[in-house]
Structure formats: structure tokens, C-alpha cells
Enzyme design. Structure first.
Site, PDB file in Angstrom:
ATOM      1  CB  CYS A 133       5.379 -14.930  16.016  1.00 51.76           C
ATOM      2  SG  CYS A 133       5.782 -13.181  15.797  1.00 51.76           S
TER       3      CYS A 133
HETATM    4  N1  LIG Z   1       2.925 -11.548  10.905  1.00 51.82           N
HETATM    5  C1  LIG Z   1       3.232 -12.343  11.930  1.00 51.82           C
HETATM    6  O1  LIG Z   1       4.235 -13.065  11.911  1.00 51.82           O
HETATM    7  C2  LIG Z   1       2.325 -12.398  13.119  1.00 51.82           C
HETATM    8  C3  LIG Z   1       2.512 -13.417  14.056  1.00 51.82           C
HETATM    9  C4  LIG Z   1       1.699 -13.466  15.188  1.00 51.82           C
HETATM   10  C5  LIG Z   1       0.720 -12.492  15.367  1.00 51.82           C
HETATM   11  N2  LIG Z   1       0.575 -11.520  14.449  1.00 51.82           N
HETATM   12  C6  LIG Z   1      -0.464 -10.534  14.673  1.00 51.82           C
HETATM   13  O2  LIG Z   1      -1.533 -10.828  13.782  1.00 51.82           O
HETATM   14  C7  LIG Z   1      -2.166  -9.636  13.340  1.00 51.82           C
HETATM   15  C8  LIG Z   1      -2.161  -9.626  11.815  1.00 51.82           C
HETATM   16  O3  LIG Z   1      -0.802  -9.632  11.388  1.00 51.82           O
HETATM   17  P1  LIG Z   1      -0.403  -9.709   9.848  1.00 51.82           P
HETATM   18  O4  LIG Z   1       1.064  -9.827   9.804  1.00 51.82           O
HETATM   19  O5  LIG Z   1      -1.243 -10.704   9.144  1.00 51.82           O
HETATM   20  O6  LIG Z   1      -0.837  -8.233   9.403  1.00 51.82           O
HETATM   21  P2  LIG Z   1      -0.908  -7.621   7.962  1.00 51.82           P
HETATM   22  O7  LIG Z   1      -0.231  -8.539   7.004  1.00 51.82           O
HETATM   23  O8  LIG Z   1      -0.429  -6.230   8.045  1.00 51.82           O
HETATM   24  O9  LIG Z   1      -2.485  -7.634   7.653  1.00 51.82           O
HETATM   25  C9  LIG Z   1      -3.361  -6.850   8.340  1.00 51.82           C
HETATM   26  C10 LIG Z   1      -4.782  -7.070   7.802  1.00 51.82           C
HETATM   27  O10 LIG Z   1      -5.670  -6.210   8.484  1.00 51.82           O
HETATM   28  C11 LIG Z   1      -6.399  -5.381   7.560  1.00 51.82           C
HETATM   29  N3  LIG Z   1      -6.424  -4.046   8.157  1.00 51.82           N
HETATM   30  C12 LIG Z   1      -5.383  -3.223   8.397  1.00 51.82           C
HETATM   31  N4  LIG Z   1      -5.776  -2.113   9.062  1.00 51.82           N
HETATM   32  C13 LIG Z   1      -7.121  -2.269   9.248  1.00 51.82           C
HETATM   33  C14 LIG Z   1      -8.104  -1.449   9.861  1.00 51.82           C
HETATM   34  N5  LIG Z   1      -7.808  -0.279  10.430  1.00 51.82           N
HETATM   35  N6  LIG Z   1      -9.376  -1.915   9.854  1.00 51.82           N
HETATM   36  C15 LIG Z   1      -9.707  -3.086   9.259  1.00 51.82           C
HETATM   37  N7  LIG Z   1      -8.798  -3.891   8.667  1.00 51.82           N
HETATM   38  C16 LIG Z   1      -7.527  -3.482   8.655  1.00 51.82           C
HETATM   39  C17 LIG Z   1      -5.645  -5.468   6.254  1.00 51.82           C
HETATM   40  O11 LIG Z   1      -6.535  -5.547   5.154  1.00 51.82           O
HETATM   41  P3  LIG Z   1      -7.154  -4.318   4.366  1.00 51.82           P
HETATM   42  O12 LIG Z   1      -6.229  -3.161   4.593  1.00 51.82           O
HETATM   43  O13 LIG Z   1      -7.200  -4.792   2.966  1.00 51.82           O
HETATM   44  O14 LIG Z   1      -8.517  -4.144   4.971  1.00 51.82           O
HETATM   45  C18 LIG Z   1      -4.944  -6.821   6.336  1.00 51.82           C
HETATM   46  O15 LIG Z   1      -5.788  -7.840   5.844  1.00 51.82           O
HETATM   47  C19 LIG Z   1      -1.375  -8.481  13.970  1.00 51.82           C
HETATM   48  O16 LIG Z   1      -2.036  -8.027  15.111  1.00 51.82           O
HETATM   49  C20 LIG Z   1      -0.041  -9.110  14.337  1.00 51.82           C
HETATM   50  O17 LIG Z   1       0.539  -8.479  15.453  1.00 51.82           O
HETATM   51  C21 LIG Z   1       1.334 -11.456  13.321  1.00 51.82           C
END
Ligand SMILES: NC(=O)c1ccc[n+]([C@@H]2O[C@H](COP(=O)([O-])OP(=O)(O)OC[C@H]3O[C@@H](n4cnc5c(N)ncnc54)[C@H](OP(=O)(O)O)[C@@H]3O)[C@@H](O)[C@H]2O)c1
Length: 313
Positions: A133
Site C-alpha cells: 500500500c
Molecule cells: N491491510 C492493508 O492495508 C494491506 C495493504 C496492502 C497489502 N496488504 C497485504 O495483504 C495481506 C492481507 O492483509 P490484511 O490486512 O487483509 O490481513 P488480515 O486482516 O490480518 O487478514 C489475514 C487473513 O489471513 C488469514 N490467515 C491468517 N494467518 C493464516 C494462516 N497461517 N493460514 C491461513 N490463513 C491465515 C486470516 O483468516 P483466518 O485466521 O480466519 O483463517 C485472515 O482472513 C497481507 O500480506 C498484507 O501485507 C495489506
């Protein structure tokens, strides 16, 4: 109809992806994985989801066996590899879009920031790494003038706490953030390396997390090796982004609110010091949209030969 599976669907970016995919009539979300919400309707999280779509707890092999045309990985950093390996073994033609940083440094994946690195190269791509981001906002500030830089670009970034995901940490703890601003990763942040790699110019970047939920501002301080007036600076950005539907140019300084809940980015401010060798440019965008979910769907659509903006703008 492109069938799409979403892994990590209950996260902040997953929720936005469900909403965008639900608005498209050429993509169908066929599964949404979550361990924590398994068995619950996806519409409990994202109201736009089809009523019959349930969260499922799925391992890498389960996901590969479902045979979706495309799989979007929205997992925390460091978790993608087993999913990629299972899909490569069982269904190697699947289009994979990874939102984490895991493949942003891997030349065998296509880094998808269409406005900067082109759309042609995404056509038919099956391994797509989605930019970070802050890295999206920072590169939008620097790319049009990267050839003029006399040294590193210095970037100051502030993000809402949704950027820290849903796993509890100090960076998404609303009590710790109340009336506060937290600098972190003062050197060597992942996005610093990502921007340096893809821009081909050294970037020094320091992120900060703020008490609001969503939105990013990056302020770029740029020193030039030759004179660059405000008109020249603005002209560079007009030439680079004039035809880009998701990028709005702004004479006034972009603020967090200009980017929040909007699909694209606002770039502008254009301030040049009196001797024309130093300029500051600002970008505001929504970290969960152009910083993540919007860009992932743009990339997927381009890879599959579908309309880039359907469901987005
Ligand atoms: N947030 C941002 O602004 C943003 C922007 C750009 C890129 N990103 C990237 O996008 C990705 C997701 O970010 P997010 O903010 O959406 O993360 P998040 O809110 O923490 O969500 C992570 C998701 O992954 C699942 N998860 C967590 N650990 C896991 C594991 N070991 N195995 C399988 N599933 C797992 C969780 O669901 P369950 O635990 O229910 O399975 C949850 O649905 C990250 O890599 C982040 O760096 C984020």
C-alpha cells in the site's frame, strides 16, 4: 465467467475483495477461506456477498483441488508458499494474485502496478505479486521524475491502522494509538526495499501508523540533478497520469480524506523550492483499495483479458 477463490477472506483486504468481486458480472467468487469464521455466511462480513457463500476452513490442498480459474491470496506475509506449491502441483494454469510481500522480489512473478509498469505485461500472466500500500503511493510520487533524482527519494508515510491487519499488535491497538502517532521500521521497511527495487532508484522511507482506520498519505521529498520548475514538475505528472482513470491530479495538497474510500489515488501538491532543485509531491490513497483490493482486481482482470475497472470505478 472467471471463477475466483479467495484465501484469507475475513481479513481487511479480503472484505474489500469480496465487495468488489460481488459487483462484477464476469467474475464469480466460488470459495472464501477463513478458519476463524468457517461455517458463517460471508455476508456476515461483507454484505454484498451472495447469501449462499459460506466461509470455509481450507488447507492448501483443498484450495488447489477446487479448480478455480484464479486464486487471490490475502494472507499475512510469509504464509503464501504452501498455497502456491499446492496450486502449482495440482492446477498450474491457475491465475494467482498474491497480496503479501512474498513474491514482490521474485522475477518469475509479474509485479502488477498497471499505471506505472504497463498493462500488456499482465495479459496472460498467471503469477502476479500485488504491490504494498505505501509502496503504491510512494511509487506514484516518484516514478514520473525518477530520472531527475540527484540522490535517494525521501518518503514520509502515514497509514490508518487497518494497514496492520487483524492480528492484534500495538500497531492496530486503538488504545495505544489514541491521540498518538507511531513511527516504526525507521530503516529497512519492506516497502522501502520494494520501491527501491521496482523504481530502480534508492528510496528512504519511514512509515507511521495513526489512530484512524483507513487511508494513507505519502509525502515525497525529491532532490533533482537539474532544474525542475513547478510547471515542469506538474507537466511530468500530467504526462504520466493524464489518461489514467484511477489517478486524480490535484493542485491542492492531498490529505488522508481525499483517498479514503475511493478506488484510486490522488497525487499533487507540487511544491518546488526557489532554486528549482528540490520538490515535494504528495499521494493519498486508500490502503485497502488502490493499496490492495482494487489493484488486485485490476491485475486479475488484465491477466484474464476482462474489463479492468468493472466493480471498481
Ligand atoms: N491491510 C492493508 O492495508 C494491506 C495493504 C496492502 C497489502 N496488504 C497485504 O495483504 C495481506 C492481507 O492483509 P490484511 O490486512 O487483509 O490481513 P488480515 O486482516 O490480518 O487478514 C489475514 C487473513 O489471513 C488469514 N490467515 C491468517 N494467518 C493464516 C494462516 N497461517 N493460514 C491461513 N490463513 C491465515 C486470516 O483468516 P483466518 O485466521 O480466519 O483463517 C485472515 O482472513 C497481507 O500480506 C498484507 O501485507 C495489506
Amino acid at each position: 465467467m472467471l471463477t475466483v477463490g479467495l484465501v484469507g477472506a475475513r481479513g481487511h483486504t479480503g472484505k474489500e475483495l469480496v465487495a468488489i468481486l460481488s459487483r462484477r458480472d464476469d467474475m464469480r467468487l466460488v470459495f472464501a477461506s477463513s478458519r476463524a469464521m468457517a461455517g458463517e455466511p460471508v455476508s456476515n462480513l461483507a454484505a454484498q456477498a451472495r447469501g449462499d457463500l459460506m466461509f470455509e476452513a481450507m488447507g492448501p490442498e483443498d484450495i488447489a483441488a477446487r479448480g478455480a480459474d484464479a486464486v487471490i491470496l490475502a494472507l499475512p506475509n510469509g504464509e503464501a508458499a504452501p498455497y502456491v506449491a499446492a496450486i502449482e502441483a495440482a492446477a498450474p494454469g491457475t491465475i494467482l494474485v498474491d497480496l503479501s510481500a512474498d513474491y514482490r522480489f521474485d522475477d518469475s512473478w509479474t509485479y502488477g502496478l498497471p499505471e506505472l509498469y504497463g498493462r500488456e505485461r499482465l495479459k496472460g500472466a498467471t503469477r502476479i505479486s500485488n504491490p504494498g500500500c505505501y509502496a503504491t503511493a510512494g511509487q506514484l510520487c516518484v516514478h514520473p521524475v525518477r530520472d531527475l533524482l540527484a540522490g535517494p527519494a525521501h518518503l514520509f508515510g502515514v497509514s490508518g491502522y487497518s494497514g496492520a491487519g487483524t492480528t492484534p499488535s500495538r500497531k492496530n491497538d486503538v488504545e495505544a494509538l489514541k491521540d498518538n502517532l507511531m513511527p516504526y521500521s525507521l530503516t529497512g521497511h519492506m516497502h522501502e526495499r520494494e520501491m527501491t527495487r521496482h523504481l530502480g532508484r534508492t528510496v528512504c522511507f519511514t512509515p507511521h501508523v495513526a489512530p484512524f482506520f483507513r487511508g494513507i498519505v505519502v509525502t515525497a521529498q525529491l532532490k533533482f540533478s537539474s532544474q525542475c520548475s513547478r510547471e515542469m514538475l506538474k507537466g511530468r505528472f500530467e504526462k504520466a497520469y493524464g489518461g489514467q482513470r484511477l489517478i486524480r491530479l490535484s493542485d491542492t495538497i492531498p490529505e488522508i480524506r481525499d483517498g479514503q474510500n475511493t478506488p484510486g489515488a490522488v497525487v499533487g501538491g507540487w511544491s518546488v523550492d526557489k532554486n528549482d532543485f528540490y520538490a515535494v509531491v504528495v499521494c493519498a490513497l486508500d490502503n485497502l483499495l488502490k493499496g490492495a483490493a482494487v489493484q488486485a482486481v485490476q491485475n486479475l482482470a488484465l491477466a484474464a483479458g476482462l474489463d479492468e475497472f468493472s466493480g471498481i470505478a
